[in-house]
Design an enzyme around this catalytic site. Structure first.
Site, mmCIF file in Angstrom:
data_model
loop_
_atom_site.group_PDB
_atom_site.id
_atom_site.type_symbol
_atom_site.label_atom_id
_atom_site.label_comp_id
_atom_site.label_asym_id
_atom_site.label_seq_id
_atom_site.Cartn_x
_atom_site.Cartn_y
_atom_site.Cartn_z
ATOM 1 N N LEU A 167 97.123 -22.100 22.242
ATOM 2 C CA LEU A 167 95.846 -22.054 22.944
ATOM 3 C C LEU A 167 94.784 -22.654 22.036
ATOM 4 O O LEU A 167 94.806 -22.440 20.817
ATOM 5 C CB LEU A 167 95.466 -20.610 23.275
ATOM 6 C CG LEU A 167 96.200 -19.925 24.432
ATOM 7 C CD1 LEU A 167 95.872 -18.434 24.442
ATOM 8 C CD2 LEU A 167 95.826 -20.560 25.761
ATOM 9 N N ASP A 168 93.838 -23.402 22.611
ATOM 10 C CA ASP A 168 92.713 -23.910 21.831
ATOM 11 C C ASP A 168 91.963 -22.743 21.192
ATOM 12 O O ASP A 168 91.959 -21.627 21.730
ATOM 13 C CB ASP A 168 91.744 -24.679 22.727
ATOM 14 C CG ASP A 168 92.342 -25.974 23.265
ATOM 15 O OD1 ASP A 168 93.293 -26.486 22.654
ATOM 16 O OD2 ASP A 168 91.847 -26.467 24.296
ATOM 17 N N PRO A 169 91.295 -22.981 20.044
ATOM 18 C CA PRO A 169 90.489 -21.905 19.444
ATOM 19 C C PRO A 169 89.496 -21.288 20.422
ATOM 20 O O PRO A 169 89.276 -20.075 20.406
ATOM 21 C CB PRO A 169 89.773 -22.624 18.290
ATOM 22 C CG PRO A 169 90.725 -23.705 17.890
ATOM 23 C CD PRO A 169 91.351 -24.178 19.184
#
Length: 318
Positions: free
Chosen positions: A46-48
């Protein structure tokens, strides 16, 4: 003499509820440390910016992580309309501002365009590699490289709300779908631009939302265990899901204990009633103990593909 890996042998899956602002690898390493696991891997970064479901496989469960990487995902996303950014999310720089003038009918028509089977060109700000380097490294240097469109499927795209210039959608999609790209493309189709300001993954495969735990909850259990002077595994291990849940959609083939030795040595055994090339979950005996996955060949034999190593320490089961 081979060195024993650091950490204990523990096999199972943690449904982590990742917080915003941290990388998936950082979250993975924290989970691995809390459980004192000898091996760990996640099943799709998942993206930050993003929060939500990040299944973390421990021990032998890592052998089946690819099947969760390939699974359908579900997201809740909020987009800010009227602004386009270089990363298609709020972590990037605003590169264009335009008025929001579309009608409700135009919005609903645009959403229909993204449903079903489509082609998507991945964002330059993605982890896909070009000549051995992640695309985002080229993007940070201002270099754009060619990307081929990829087939994706949006099974459901539900309109949730439009409040001011913030649009919220619920998206159920196939693996490899970039939600940021959908939002960027939608913004261009509506003529106003858009970028993601909130992204939450609510489902991976059929895993239940209610089973998720946060890093803070795991840390609190470790602290509680230390205060009670007990091993943290006493409180943590009940949170693990059985590793065969990663392949729950595979049909089960139950093999008699008498055939176990052949299977565990990599030999095929005869099974009836299944078509060739069918991937199956292999269980043993009356206890239906999961030992791995296999595939049927043209001769009606079940050939093992990925088998677990059975340790003296406990394996999480139902």
């Amino acid at each position: 003499m081979a060195r024993r890996p650091k950490g204990r042998f523990i096999d199972g899956i943690v449904l982590l509820d990742k917080s915003t602002g941290m990388s998936s690898n950082f979250a993975l390493q924290r989970v691995k440390r809390f459980f004192n696991a000898n091996k760990a891997g996640h099943t799709g970064a998942l993206d930050p910016l993003a929060t939500g479901m990040l299944p973390v496989c421990l021990g032998e469960a890592t052998k089946f992580s690819q099947h969760l990487l390939d699974a359908d995902k579900r997201y809740l996303v909020t987009a800010k309309l009227g602004e386009r950014t270089d990363t298609s999310d709020s972590d990037g720089e605003v590169v264009q501002t335009r008025p929001v003038t579309f009608t409700e009918a135009q919005l609903l028509s645009a959403l229909e365009h993204f449903r079903g089977d489509t082609q998507q060109v991945p964002s330059m700000y993605s982890a896909l590699k070009y000549q051995g380097q992640p695309l985002y490294k080229y993007a940070r240097e201002g270099i754009e490289v060619p990307r081929e469109s990829r087939p994706i499927t949006v099974f459901e795209l539900n309109f949730i709300s439009l409040e001011g210039d913030e649009l919220t959608l619920d998206i159920h999609c196939s693996k490899g779908t970039y939600i940021r790209t959908i939002i960027d493309d939608l913004g261009e189709m509506l003529g106003c631009g858009a970028h993601v300001i909130m992204l939450r993954r609510t489902q991976v495969a059929q895993y239940p939302y209610a089973k998720m735990v946060t890093l803070e909850q795991l840390e609190a259990l470790v602290t509680q265990a230390h205060e009670q002077q007990i091993d943290p595994s006493v409180l943590l291990d009940p949170l693990l899901l059985p590793m065969d849940t990663a392949v729950a959609d595979f049909p089960e083939v139950n093999v008699p204990e008498a055939s176990a030795a052949y299977l565990m040595q990599g030999q095929a055994v005869r099974v009836t009633g299944l078509k060739a090339d069918t991937l199956v979950r292999i269980t043993l005996g009356d206890a239906h103990r999961f030992v791995g996955i296999g595939a049927m060949n043209d001769d009606g034999l079940l050939a093992p593909k990925r088998l677990i190593v059975i340790h003296d320490e406990p394996i999480v089961t139902d």
